[in-house]
Design a protein around this motif. Structure first.
Motif, PDB file in Angstrom:
ATOM      1  N   PHE A 126       0.053   1.819 -11.102  1.00  0.00           N
ATOM      2  CA  PHE A 126       0.781   2.208  -9.886  1.00  0.00           C
ATOM      3  C   PHE A 126       0.561   3.683  -9.538  1.00  0.00           C
ATOM      4  CE2 PHE A 126       3.561  -1.611 -10.554  1.00  0.00           C
ATOM      5  CZ  PHE A 126       3.266  -2.202  -9.334  1.00  0.00           C
ATOM      6  N   ASN A 127       0.490   4.537 -10.546  1.00  0.00           N
ATOM      7  CA  ASN A 127       0.202   5.953 -10.277  1.00  0.00           C
ATOM      8  C   ASN A 127      -1.161   6.104  -9.613  1.00  0.00           C
ATOM      9  OD1 ASN A 127       2.607   6.896 -11.326  1.00  0.00           O
ATOM     10  ND2 ASN A 127       1.780   7.288 -13.366  1.00  0.00           N
ATOM     11  N   THR A 128      -2.128   5.331 -10.089  1.00  0.00           N
ATOM     12  CA  THR A 128      -3.479   5.381  -9.509  1.00  0.00           C
ATOM     13  C   THR A 128      -3.468   4.874  -8.069  1.00  0.00           C
ATOM     14  OG1 THR A 128      -4.428   5.009 -11.703  1.00  0.00           O
ATOM     15  CG2 THR A 128      -5.870   4.662  -9.801  1.00  0.00           C
ATOM     16  N   ILE A 129      -2.782   3.766  -7.829  1.00  0.00           N
ATOM     17  CA  ILE A 129      -2.709   3.214  -6.466  1.00  0.00           C
ATOM     18  C   ILE A 129      -2.047   4.198  -5.522  1.00  0.00           C
ATOM     19  CG2 ILE A 129      -1.612   1.430  -5.042  1.00  0.00           C
ATOM     20  CD1 ILE A 129      -2.013  -0.522  -7.373  1.00  0.00           C
ATOM     21  N   ASN A 130      -0.925   4.746  -5.922  1.00  0.00           N
ATOM     22  CA  ASN A 130      -0.178   5.660  -5.042  1.00  0.00           C
ATOM     23  C   ASN A 130      -0.941   6.951  -4.770  1.00  0.00           C
ATOM     24  OD1 ASN A 130       2.027   3.909  -4.766  1.00  0.00           O
ATOM     25  ND2 ASN A 130       2.998   4.688  -6.628  1.00  0.00           N
ATOM     26  N   HIS A 131      -1.787   7.340  -5.719  1.00  0.00           N
ATOM     27  CA  HIS A 131      -2.570   8.566  -5.541  1.00  0.00           C
ATOM     28  C   HIS A 131      -3.764   8.352  -4.613  1.00  0.00           C
ATOM     29  CE1 HIS A 131      -4.010  12.567  -6.631  1.00  0.00           C
ATOM     30  NE2 HIS A 131      -5.217  12.059  -6.830  1.00  0.00           N
ATOM     31  N   ASN A 132      -4.249   7.122  -4.535  1.00  0.00           N
ATOM     32  CA  ASN A 132      -5.490   6.867  -3.802  1.00  0.00           C
ATOM     33  C   ASN A 132      -5.342   6.020  -2.543  1.00  0.00           C
ATOM     34  OD1 ASN A 132      -7.839   7.947  -5.627  1.00  0.00           O
ATOM     35  ND2 ASN A 132      -6.421   6.936  -7.034  1.00  0.00           N
ATOM     36  N   PHE A 133      -4.171   5.387  -2.358  1.00  0.00           N
ATOM     37  CA  PHE A 133      -3.981   4.507  -1.209  1.00  0.00           C
ATOM     38  C   PHE A 133      -2.654   4.806  -0.524  1.00  0.00           C
ATOM     39  CE2 PHE A 133      -6.779   2.307  -4.140  1.00  0.00           C
ATOM     40  CZ  PHE A 133      -7.740   1.742  -3.319  1.00  0.00           C
ATOM     41  N   ASN A 134      -2.602   4.451   0.742  1.00  0.00           N
ATOM     42  CA  ASN A 134      -1.366   4.574   1.513  1.00  0.00           C
ATOM     43  C   ASN A 134      -0.658   3.222   1.490  1.00  0.00           C
ATOM     44  OD1 ASN A 134       0.680   5.117   3.330  1.00  0.00           O
ATOM     45  ND2 ASN A 134      -0.651   5.032   5.130  1.00  0.00           N
ATOM     46  N   VAL A 135       0.385   3.104   0.696  1.00  0.00           N
ATOM     47  CA  VAL A 135       1.126   1.854   0.552  1.00  0.00           C
ATOM     48  C   VAL A 135       2.387   1.925   1.405  1.00  0.00           C
ATOM     49  CG1 VAL A 135       2.243   0.264  -1.060  1.00  0.00           C
ATOM     50  CG2 VAL A 135       0.266   1.624  -1.810  1.00  0.00           C
ATOM     51  N   ILE A 136       2.587   0.923   2.270  1.00  0.00           N
ATOM     52  CA  ILE A 136       3.766   0.940   3.133  1.00  0.00           C
ATOM     53  C   ILE A 136       5.033   0.841   2.284  1.00  0.00           C
ATOM     54  CG2 ILE A 136       2.497  -0.089   5.054  1.00  0.00           C
ATOM     55  CD1 ILE A 136       4.004  -2.710   4.490  1.00  0.00           C
ATOM     56  N   GLU A 137       6.135   1.292   2.856  1.00  0.00           N
ATOM     57  CA  GLU A 137       7.390   1.405   2.117  1.00  0.00           C
ATOM     58  C   GLU A 137       7.895   0.048   1.609  1.00  0.00           C
ATOM     59  OE1 GLU A 137      11.915   3.228   2.716  1.00  0.00           O
ATOM     60  OE2 GLU A 137      10.363   3.564   4.227  1.00  0.00           O
ATOM     61  N   ASN A 138       7.773  -0.975   2.418  1.00  0.00           N
ATOM     62  CA  ASN A 138       8.311  -2.299   2.048  1.00  0.00           C
ATOM     63  C   ASN A 138       7.205  -3.264   1.642  1.00  0.00           C
ATOM     64  OD1 ASN A 138       7.235  -2.440   4.609  1.00  0.00           O
ATOM     65  ND2 ASN A 138       8.722  -3.936   5.356  1.00  0.00           N
ATOM     66  N   ALA A 139       6.168  -2.762   1.007  1.00  0.00           N
ATOM     67  CA  ALA A 139       5.049  -3.613   0.594  1.00  0.00           C
ATOM     68  C   ALA A 139       5.526  -4.717  -0.351  1.00  0.00           C
ATOM     69  CB  ALA A 139       3.979  -2.777  -0.098  1.00  0.00           C
ATOM     70  N   GLU A 140       4.939  -5.903  -0.189  1.00  0.00           N
ATOM     71  CA  GLU A 140       5.228  -6.995  -1.117  1.00  0.00           C
ATOM     72  C   GLU A 140       4.348  -6.802  -2.356  1.00  0.00           C
ATOM     73  OE1 GLU A 140       5.356 -11.516  -0.122  1.00  0.00           O
ATOM     74  OE2 GLU A 140       3.392 -11.110  -1.038  1.00  0.00           O
ATOM     75  N   ILE A 141       4.972  -6.678  -3.530  1.00  0.00           N
ATOM     76  CA  ILE A 141       4.238  -6.418  -4.767  1.00  0.00           C
ATOM     77  C   ILE A 141       4.608  -7.512  -5.768  1.00  0.00           C
ATOM     78  CG2 ILE A 141       3.721  -4.773  -6.592  1.00  0.00           C
ATOM     79  CD1 ILE A 141       4.536  -2.537  -4.680  1.00  0.00           C
ATOM     80  N   THR A 142       3.633  -8.378  -6.041  1.00  0.00           N
ATOM     81  CA  THR A 142       3.863  -9.581  -6.839  1.00  0.00           C
ATOM     82  C   THR A 142       3.207  -9.477  -8.207  1.00  0.00           C
ATOM     83  OG1 THR A 142       3.879 -10.935  -4.828  1.00  0.00           O
ATOM     84  CG2 THR A 142       3.580 -12.091  -6.911  1.00  0.00           C
ATOM     85  N   LEU A 143       3.908  -9.956  -9.210  1.00  0.00           N
ATOM     86  CA  LEU A 143       3.329 -10.068 -10.547  1.00  0.00           C
ATOM     87  C   LEU A 143       3.435 -11.517 -10.994  1.00  0.00           C
ATOM     88  CD1 LEU A 143       2.792  -7.959 -13.347  1.00  0.00           C
ATOM     89  CD2 LEU A 143       4.605  -9.528 -14.014  1.00  0.00           C
ATOM     90  N   GLU A 144       2.285 -12.119 -11.354  1.00  0.00           N
ATOM     91  CA  GLU A 144       2.311 -13.442 -11.962  1.00  0.00           C
ATOM     92  C   GLU A 144       2.791 -13.301 -13.404  1.00  0.00           C
ATOM     93  OE1 GLU A 144      -1.523 -15.229 -11.691  1.00  0.00           O
ATOM     94  OE2 GLU A 144      -1.315 -15.740  -9.574  1.00  0.00           O
ATOM     95  N   ALA A 145       3.647 -14.230 -13.830  1.00  0.00           N
ATOM     96  CA  ALA A 145       4.221 -14.130 -15.170  1.00  0.00           C
ATOM     97  C   ALA A 145       4.335 -15.502 -15.805  1.00  0.00           C
ATOM     98  CB  ALA A 145       5.596 -13.471 -15.105  1.00  0.00           C
ATOM     99  N   ASN A 146       4.175 -15.543 -17.108  1.00  0.00           N
ATOM    100  CA  ASN A 146       4.432 -16.762 -17.859  1.00  0.00           C
ATOM    101  C   ASN A 146       5.881 -16.760 -18.340  1.00  0.00           C
ATOM    102  OD1 ASN A 146       1.927 -17.858 -17.522  1.00  0.00           O
ATOM    103  ND2 ASN A 146       1.239 -17.530 -19.630  1.00  0.00           N
ATOM    104  N   PRO A 147       6.538 -17.910 -18.350  1.00  0.00           N
ATOM    105  CA  PRO A 147       7.950 -17.960 -18.753  1.00  0.00           C
ATOM    106  C   PRO A 147       8.226 -17.342 -20.113  1.00  0.00           C
ATOM    107  CG  PRO A 147       7.338 -20.023 -17.726  1.00  0.00           C
ATOM    108  CD  PRO A 147       6.063 -19.233 -17.877  1.00  0.00           C
ATOM    109  N   ASP A 148       7.324 -17.529 -21.085  1.00  0.00           N
ATOM    110  CA  ASP A 148       7.562 -17.021 -22.436  1.00  0.00           C
ATOM    111  C   ASP A 148       7.493 -15.504 -22.528  1.00  0.00           C
ATOM    112  OD1 ASP A 148       4.888 -18.200 -21.847  1.00  0.00           O
ATOM    113  OD2 ASP A 148       4.276 -17.009 -23.567  1.00  0.00           O
TER     114      ASP A 148
END
Length: 380
Positions: free
Chosen positions: A72-94
């Motif tokens: 996230f530090n790398t993304i924020n330093h190199n890209f302009n991310v809108i304030e309400n961006a949808e940020i999804t993480l795929e996860a396994n239940p375990d």
């Protein structure tokens, strides 16, 4: 504009999966460093603000707090991310312990996609999932304490999965008040364990008729409970459709980061090498280990047909004429007319230029789309 980050690690191999991943975490730190470096190298490829970020895999829930902060530090330093961006993480239940969920809540991640696949132990064992049925339900209860934007994956058409079991899976979605579902038919990919087991008659073959029956039940149950069937495999309650999914199916540009990740920037599609070590070594030398192709007008027309017919919005003749010209519009009209006669397509009641898959032909969507494609020889 979106960023997709492929995290190519899993605890164990699911029998049906043919995505690129490794069950060894030996090179995870080096891989995260390479992902960050690729983000830096490619920072100028997207010239508009980032609206979605999607961590896919593999199993992104194997990332630690340190890993996520670095990315996230790398993304924020190199890209302009809108304030309400949808940020999804795929996860396994375990992976979704309370402590891990608390950590995720402290990051910019605001949406979880949980790979449940089924709430039945027999299905999970057949697919060789890393979690069990108790963990599947427990993970959702825990996740809802920290996130309100939650999606789960479900698989239908599993050998020996009964109609009643499939209905119970969907009833569990309603009971748990899950606002988004992505559901896919079990497919047998070459060189997977599932393919081998079916060939050796260890597992019964996948039944297309069963999958079709389950698909119809899926639509009926979720629609009856307030879900919008906005894309072939995706269903959402109001205001919970996936912005990432919608961007893909409506042809928006996206940057794919990580081994095997695909990108689409204007008329160029590229894909990174599907090998962790080769990817890491190339990135360390400031080399993008990717192949690419330039999409001509025919490619882009076929892509438009394929993606839009999977959605509730359908294909629009005005868009085809504007983007591709009258030759493509006239070609589309000719083939659409044939499909209307056979009840494979329907015309929109509100806009005569828009055509969608007939409700009774939804299971045939990909095949119908392919029959509307323009062959290269037609444009020479």
């Amino acid at each position: 504009m979106g960023i997709y980050i492929h995290v190519p690690f899993c605890k164990q191999a699911c029998h049906y999966c043919d995505f690129h991943f490794s069950t060894s975490l030996k090179h995870k730190s080096a891989l995260v460093n390479a992902i960050c470096k690729e983000l830096e190298i490619r920072k100028n490829e997207l010239n508009l603000p980032i609206q979605t970020i999607y961590f896919g895999g593999g199993t992104p829930s194997l990332l630690t707090e340190k890993d996520l902060k670095q990315i996230f530090n790398t993304i924020n330093h190199n890209f302009n991310v809108i304030e309400n961006a949808e940020i999804t993480l795929e996860a396994n239940p375990d992976d979704l312990s309370e402590s891990y969920l608390k950590m995720l809540q402290s990051t910019p991640i605001n949406r979880l996609s949980i790979g449940v696949q089924s709430f039945f132990e027999s299905d999970l064992k057949l697919m060789n999932r890393a979690h069990n049925s108790i963990e599947a339900e427990k993970s959702i209860h825990l996740a809802k304490k920290y996130f309100n934007n939650i999606s789960i994956d479900l698989i239908y058409g599993i050998p020996d999965q009964t109609k009643d079991q499939w209905i119970q899976n969907l009833e569990k979605v309603i009971e748990l008040d899950i606002p988004h579902v992505s559901s896919y038919a079990l497919t047998v990919e070459p060189n997977t364990a599932l393919h081998y087991f079916i060939e050796k008659e260890v597992i019964p073959p996948v039944d297309d008729d069963l999958a079709k029956e389950h698909f119809q039940i899926l639509i009926e149950v979720l629609k009856a409970n307030g879900f919008d069937h906005y894309e072939f495999s995706n269903f959402s309650k109001p205001d919970f459709s996936s912005k990432n999914n919608t961007a893909y199916w409506t042809g928006k540009n996206y940057l794919g980061i990580g081994p095997s990740a695909h990108s689409l920037i204007k008329n160029k599609r590229s894909w990174n090498v599907a090998n962790n070590i080769k990817y890491i070594k190339a990135i360390q030398k400031n080399i993008l280990p990717a192949d690419e192709e330039i999409l001509d007008k025919t490619d882009r027309y076929n892509e438009y047909i394929m993606t839009r017919l999977r959605t509730k919005w359908g294909i629009d003749l005005n868009v085809i004429e504007k983007e591709f010209g009258s030759l493509f519009k006239n070609y589309a009209i000719k083939l659409i007319t044939e499909k209307l006669k056979t009840n494979l397509l329907i015309q929109s009641k509100t806009n005569p230029n828009i055509f969608k898959i007939h409700p009774e032909a939804l299971f045939l969507t990909d095949g119908v789309s392919a029959e509307l494609f323009m062959l290269k020889l037609n444009t020479q």
